[in-house]
Design an enzyme around this catalytic site. Structure first.
Site, PDB file in Angstrom:
ATOM      1  N   LYS A 172       0.206   0.270 -89.529  1.00  0.00           N
ATOM      2  CA  LYS A 172      -0.199  -0.456 -90.484  1.00  0.00           C
ATOM      3  C   LYS A 172      -2.659   0.256 -89.739  1.00  0.00           C
ATOM      4  O   LYS A 172      -2.523   0.598 -88.737  1.00  0.00           O
ATOM      5  CB  LYS A 172      -1.082  -1.274 -90.567  1.00  0.00           C
ATOM      6  CG  LYS A 172      -1.682  -2.468 -91.097  1.00  0.00           C
ATOM      7  CD  LYS A 172      -1.683  -4.201 -90.979  1.00  0.00           C
ATOM      8  CE  LYS A 172      -2.899  -4.639 -92.319  1.00  0.00           C
ATOM      9  NZ  LYS A 172      -2.581  -5.710 -92.416  1.00  0.00           N
ATOM     10  N   SER A 212      -2.171  -8.067 -96.229  1.00  0.00           N
ATOM     11  CA  SER A 212      -2.898  -7.245 -96.188  1.00  0.00           C
ATOM     12  C   SER A 212      -1.958  -6.349 -96.187  1.00  0.00           C
ATOM     13  O   SER A 212      -2.192  -4.724 -95.880  1.00  0.00           O
ATOM     14  CB  SER A 212      -4.037  -7.239 -95.716  1.00  0.00           C
ATOM     15  OG  SER A 212      -3.703  -8.002 -94.240  1.00  0.00           O
ATOM     16  N   SER A 226      -0.513 -12.004 -93.847  1.00  0.00           N
ATOM     17  CA  SER A 226      -0.806 -10.659 -93.717  1.00  0.00           C
ATOM     18  C   SER A 226       0.428  -9.597 -93.449  1.00  0.00           C
ATOM     19  O   SER A 226       0.814  -8.661 -94.632  1.00  0.00           O
ATOM     20  CB  SER A 226      -2.000 -10.035 -93.459  1.00  0.00           C
ATOM     21  OG  SER A 226      -2.762 -10.350 -93.916  1.00  0.00           O
TER      22      SER A 226
END
Ligand SMILES: [Zn+2]
Lengths: 484, 432
Positions: free
Chosen positions: B38, B113, B137
Site C-alpha cells: 500500500k 482504503s 481499511s
C-alpha cells in the site's frame, strides 16, 4: 490606581538543553555545533512521513536528576503531548512536549535574596520537550531574500523549568539563573558554555498592573538587562498614568531593549493532545536509582567548614562548578595552610582579573595558582607584586604566549620581597631619615604624617619589595632610637 | 537464492500507483514471492505518495520496518498500490490519481482504503499484499473483492514507516488470496520494533489450524440489525452455521457502546490526522508554492490545492475538535467512548472466544454511489469497533450477494490473532 514604585514581581520559564549524547527521540548525535547544517539528522528528527519517536531514556534520567535536586515531585504518570503550530523550523508542524501531565511538579531553589539572606523560589513544574530546528536568515529577517532551515538542533532534549512569580528584582532573577546553572552543572546534565543551550522567557509585572512576558532571552546577563529595561519602561508608563497591556515582548539582545511582538503571534491555539506514538511515562520508581552528587549549597557549607571560607567567598567559589573544582585543586596540597589566602585570591582577585579580560578560567592551571599562593604565603612577594605576577600570568595565557610559572615571573621581574634581608631595609631607612631631617623633626613634634612620608621614601628605595608591615615596624624602631 | 522477478501486470483496475518492472528478491520464507505494498508504507527509493498530490515525487530515504522484514525473508516488492488519499475513505475513489476498480465487477469500487492492494490480489496480479487498517481499511476491501485480510492486534506489527493517518487506531496488516497466505505474511511482519514505542514483543509463529471444536462464538445483535443489508446478513448467518457444523457453538451478545463507536472513531481519527498532516506544508514536500507570498499564505496555497476534498474536510474537522474549549467536548469524550467499547469487548470475551458478523453492511458500492460523506462514514460501523478496542479482526470471503463477494468478520481477544486466523482457516477449508 497603580503605584509606579510598587513591588516588582518576576517569574521565569527556563529552557535548558540536556547534555545527552543523542537526541530525545532518535539516535542522532547532539554534538552538532561544529558541523555543517543538516548533518546530524535522520528520518525521525527530520519528521519524515512515517518516522516515529522512540524515547531516549537517558534524557528522562537527566531530567529526573534535575527534578530530584530541585525538590520536585515526580508524577506517577506523565505523558508527552503534541503542541501544534506552523513554523518553518518545526519539521512535523508540532512539537513533542509535555502539557497537562509534566514529568515533575512543585519544588524550589534557594537563592540569596536582595536582603542578603537565603530565599526559596518555588517551582511550578519541570517538563521535557524537543528543540525545534533553526532558521538561518539570508540577510536580515525583514528584508532578507530567503531563509534556510537547519534541523541539526531539531530533537535536542530540553527541559523547561517554570518558576512561581517569587522573584522581586532583576538581580534576584539573575541569581536564580546562576544558581540554577550551577545546580545543573553539578548534576553533569548541562553545559552552559554551549551556544544557545539556555533560553529564558520572563514574566514581569509591577504589583497592581498586568504582567508582560518577555521572550527570547538567551544569556545570563540578558535576563537582568531585559528585566531592568522592563521595570523602567513599566514604571514610566504607570507614572504617566498609562495602563500596562498584557502582552508578549521580545528581547533584542544587541540593543538591550524589549519590543512588542506582533499581536497575531499571541493568538496561538496549540491544540494540545496526547502524543499517540509514545506511551505514558511511569518512571517514579527510577528515583531510587538516582544518586545526587554534592550540590552547590552543600558544597558551600563544606567550603566554610573544611576550608574556613567566609560565606561570601564560599558562595562565589561554589557558584560555578569549574571554579569550585579549581579552588579545591589549588589548595589540595595543604588545605589548612593555603585556603585562607587562596579563597581571597581566587574569589576576589582572580575572578576580577578574569572578568576584566573576559577570559575563561580554563586557561589557568591550578598548579600555577598554587605557586602564586605559596609565594604570597611564604612572604616572598608582597600583595602588590602578587597582583603584578597574576596579571602577567593571565596576559601570557590569554595571548597564548609561553606561560611562565609565577616563580619565573618573580625572578625575571626581580619582584622578590627583601625579607630576611633586613640589612637592606635598615640601610634604606637610615638613608631616608638622614636625607630628610625635616621629616625627623616633624616626627619629633608628633606629626604622624611624617611616618607616611618616610615609608614612601623607603618604598621608593626598595622598589616596592619591602613588606609594608615589616617596614613600618623597623621605621618606627629606628625613629624611636633617634628620639632617645 | 536471490534474484530478480519481472513484474509488468496488465493493470486494468488501476490497482497500482507504481510498479517495479525488475523487482529484486532474496532467500527466505518469502523467497521470490511478489508482494504489493500500500502506498502509505515507506519504501526506500520507491516513490511513496499516500495517493496524494502533496507527496507526488516523494521518494523515502528509508524503509518501513515491515519492508525490511519482508526483504529479509526474500520477498520481492513489486509495486505500490492505490488507496484513498492518506487512507481517508472506504472506496479508493478518494485517490489523487484516479479510482481503483473492483475486479469482480468493474462498475463497482474495491472498497478502501487499501483498495489497490485488494484489487491487485483479486485481479490475480499478486498473491499477497500489505494494507493498513485504521477503521476497516484492510477488511472492507478484502470483503468487497473476495479476498482475505487481517487487521492485527494494535502493537503486534510495527508502524514505523507507515505514514500516519490516525496513530492510535491503525495497524499494518497482511492481505492475501488465502488464509494460509495471510498467516504466512503475518509471520514475517509481526514482532517488536524498538522504533515503534507502541509495538509489543508478540511475534507470530503460527500455522493455521482448522480444528475449532468447542469454540464459542459471540454473535452481536448490532451486527445484524438496522443498516445491515438483509441478504448480506443471511449469507453471513449461513457461514456461521457452517462453523457450528464444525463443532463451534454460538452465543448471542450485545455491544451497546457501538452507538457511539462511529462518532468516537471519527473524532479520534480526524484529530490525529489534522496534526499528522500538518507537516505537508510545501516546504519539504509537494509542489512548491509561490514563496514570494508570506509563508502563511504560501502554506495555505499548497494545502488547499494539493489535498483532496475529503482530506481537507477531515483536517478541518480535527482542527476544530482539538481547538481550545472543544477538546473536552470531543477528543477526550471520544477516548471515554473508546474505553466503553473496550469494556464491552472484555465483558463479551469473558464468555466467548471470538465474535463473528459481517465485515461490511453491504456488498461493494457502485462507483460514485457514495457521494455524501455521511453515508460513506456509516459504512464503517462494523469495522471501527475492532480499531477502537485494538483487537484483532479478520475478513474471509463467505459467499456472495447480488453476485458480489461478502466477507465474514471474526474478531478475537487482544493478541489472539492466531485464533481469528484459525477460525477463518477452518471456514475456508470447510467451503473449499
Ligand atoms: Zn535524528
Amino acid at each position: 490606581m497603580a503605584d509606579p514604585d510598587g513591588q516588582v514581581i518576576v517569574g521565569l520559564e527556563v529552557h535548558c538543553q540536556l547534555d545527552t549524547k543523542s537526541k530525545l527521540f532518535c539516535g542522532c548525535s547532539t554534538d552538532y555545533r561544529s558541523d555543517g547544517p543538516n548533518t546530524h539528522v535522520c528520518p525521525i528528527c527530520l519528521g519524515l512521513p512515517g518516522a516515529m519517536p522512540a524515547l531516549n531514556k537517558r534524557a528522562i534520567e537527566y531530567a529526573m536528576k534535575v527534578a530530584k535536586a530541585l525538590n520536585c515531585e515526580i508524577l506517577n504518570e506523565s505523558e508527552f503531548s503534541r503542541k501544534n503550530y506552523f513554523y518553518p523550523d518545526l519539521d512535523k508542524a508540532y512539537q513533542i512536549t509535555q502539557y497537562d501531565k509534566p514529568l515533575a511538579e512543585g519544588g524550589y531553589l534557594e537563592i540569596e535574596s536582595d536582603e542578603g539572606g537565603e530565599k526559596k523560589i518555588r517551582l511550578t513544574r519541570i517538563h521535557v520537550e524537543e528543540d525545534p530546528g533553526r532558521l538561518v536568515h539570508m540577510g536580515n529577517v525583514e528584508r532578507g531574500k530567503y531563509s534556510l532551515v537547519d534541523y541539526n538542533r531539531a530533537g535536542i532534549p530540553l527541559i523547561e523549568i517554570v518558576s512561581e512569580p517569587d522573584m522581586r528584582s532583576p538581580k534576584e532573577a539573575r541569581r536564580f539563573l546562576n544558581k540554577l546553572r550551577a545546580t545543573l552543572e553539578y548534576l553533569s546534565v548541562f553545559d552552559s558554555e554551549k551556544e544557545g543551550s539556555l533560553r529564558v522567557d520572563a514574566n514581569i509585572s509591577i504589583k497592581g498592573s498586568e504582567r508582560v512576558e518577555v521572550k527570547n532571552i538567551t544569556s545570563y546577563k540578558g535576563v537582568e538587562k531585559a528585566l531592568t529595561f522592563e521595570v523602567t519602561r513599566q514604571r514610566n508608563l504607570i507614572r504617566r498614568g498609562q495602563k500596562i497591556e498584557r502582552e508578549t515582548r521580545h528581547y533584542l539582545e544587541a540593543r538591550g531593549v524589549t519590543q512588542a511582538g506582533r499581536s497575531k503571534e499571541q493568538e496561538h491555539d496549540y491544540r494540545y493532545f496526547p502524543e499517540p506514538d509514545l506511551r505514558p511515562l511511569r518512571v517514579k520508581s527510577w528515583l531510587d536509582g538516582i544518586v545526587l552528587p554534592e550540590l552547590p549549597d552543600a558544597r558551600r557549607e563544606r567550603f566554610m567548614k573544611e576550608y574556613g571560607c567566609s560565606l561570601n567567598h564560599a558562595r562565589t567559589l561554589t557558584g560555578e562548578l569549574k571554579l569550585a573544582n579549581f579552588f579545591e585543586k589549588v589548595v589540595a596540597s595543604d588545605k589548612a595552610g593555603l585556603s585562607p589566602l587562596a579563597s581571597t585570591w581566587i574569589a576576589d582577585t582572580l575572578i576580577g582579573e578574569l572578568n576584566y579580560r573576559d577570559m575563561s578560567l580554563e586557561k589557568v592551571e591550578p598548579a600555577a595558582m598554587t605557586s602564586l599562593v605559596l609565594l604570597l604565603k611564604a612572604g616572598t612577594i608582597t600583595d602588590k607584586s602578587g597582583v603584578e605576577v597574576l596579571r602577567v600570568m593571565l596576559d601570557q595565557r590569554q595571548k597564548g604566549e609561553a606561560a611562565e610559572t609565577p616563580d619565573a615571573i618573580v625572578k625575571r621581574l626581580n619582584l622578590a620581597k627583601t625579607v630576611g634581608d633586613t640589612g637592606a631595609i635598615t640601610k634604606a631607612i637610615d638613608d631616608a631619615i638622614n636625607e630628610n631631617p625635616k621629616a625627623l623633626e616633624d616626627y619629633r613634634n608628633g606629626e604622624a604624617k611624617a611616618i607616611n612620608f618616610l615609608v614612601g621614601q623607603v618604598m621608593k628605595k626598595t622598589r616596592g619589595k619591602a613588606d609594608p608591615g615589616e617596614l613600618n615596624r623597623l621605621l618606627i624602631e629606628a625613629l624611636k632610637k633617634r628620639e632617645a | 537464492m536471490s534474484g530478480e522477478i519481472s513484474f509488468s501486470p496488465n493493470d486494468k483496475y488501476n490497482a497500482f500507483l507504481t510498479t517495479c518492472k525488475k523487482a529484486p528478491h532474496g532467500s527466505g520464507k518469502l523467497a521470490g514471492v511478489a508482494v504489493a505494498i500500500k502506498d502509505n508504507i515507506s519504501t526506500k527509493d520507491i516513490e511513496t505518495t499516500c495517493a496524494s498530490k502533496i507527496l507526488k515525487g516523494y521518494v523515502p530515504p528509508y524503509n518501513a520496518h515491515v519492508i525490511d522484514l519482508l526483504k529479509a525473508e526474500g520477498a520481492a516488492i513489486v509495486g505500490k498500490t492505490n488507496m484513498d488519499e492518506f487512507g481517508m475513505g472506504t472506496t479508493t475513489e478518494n485517490s489523487g490519481f484516479g479510482p481503483t476498480l473492483n475486479p469482480c465487477d468493474t462498475t463497482r469500487v474495491p472498497g478502501g482504503s487499501s483498495g489497490g492492494s485488494a484489487a491487485a490480489i483479486a485481479g490475480g496480479m499478486v498473491t499477497m499484499a500489505l494494507g493498513s487498517d485504521t477503521g476497516g481499511s484492510i477488511r472492507c476491501p478484502a470483503a468487497f473483492c473476495g479476498i482475505v485480510g487481517l487487521k492485527p492486534s494494535y502493537g503486534r506489527v510495527s508502524r514505523y514507516g507507515l505514514i500516519a493517518y490516525s496513530n492510535s487506531l491503525e495497524q499494518i496488516g497482511p492481505m492475501g488470496k488465502t488464509v494460509a497466505d495471510v498467516s504466512k505474511l503475518m509471520g514475517v511482519i509481526a514482532g517488536y520494533d524498538r522504533h515503534d514505542s507502541t509495538s509489543r514483543d508478540k511475534p507470530y509463529n503460527h500455522t493455521p489450524n482448522a480444528e475449532i471444536k468447542g469454540l464459542k462464538i459471540g454473535i452481536p445483535q448490532e451486527f445484524f440489525g438496522e443498516g445491515v443489508n438483509p441478504q448480506v446478513a443471511d449469507v453471513v448467518r449461513k457461514a456461521i452455521g457452517r462453523l457450528e457444523e464444525l463443532g463451534a457453538t454460538t452465543v448471542p451478545c450485545s455491544i451497546p457502546s457501538m452507538e457511539y463507536a462511529l462518532a468516537a472513531y471519527y473524532v479520534t481519527c480526524t484529530c490525529e490526522a489534522s496534526s499528522n498532516l500538518a507537516r505537508f506544508d510545501g516546504v519539504r514536500y509537494g509542489p512548491a508554492p509561490d514563496w514570494r507570498k508570506s509563508w502563511h499564505d504560501a502554506y495555505q496555497e499548497v494545502r488547499s490545492e494539493a489535498f483532496g476534498t475529503e482530506v481537507r474536510r477531515r483536517i478541518m474537522l480535527g482542527t476544530f475538535a482539538l481547538s481550545s474549549g472543544y477538546y473536552g467536548r470531543y477528543y477526550s469524550k471520544a477516548q471515554v467512548a473508546r474505553e466503553n467499547v473496550r469494556a464491552d469487548f472484555n465483558r463479551i470475551f469473558a464468555d466467548v472466544d471470538v465474535i463473528a458478523g459481517p465485515t461490511m453492511p453491504t456488498v461493494a458500492f457502485k462507483l460514485k454511489e457514495k457521494s455524501d460523506p455521511l453515508s460513506m462514514y456509516l459504512a464503517d460501523i462494523l469495522t471501527v469497533p475492532a480499531n477502537l478496542a485494538g483487537i484483532p479482526s479478520i475478513s474471509v470471503p463467505c459467499g456472495t450477494s447480488e453476485g458480489m463477494p461478502v466477507g465474514l468478520q471474526i474478531m478475537g481477544r487482544m493478541f489472539e490473532d492466531e485464533r481469528v486466523v484459525d477460525v477463518a482457516y477452518a471456514y475456508e477449508q470447510e467451503v473449499n
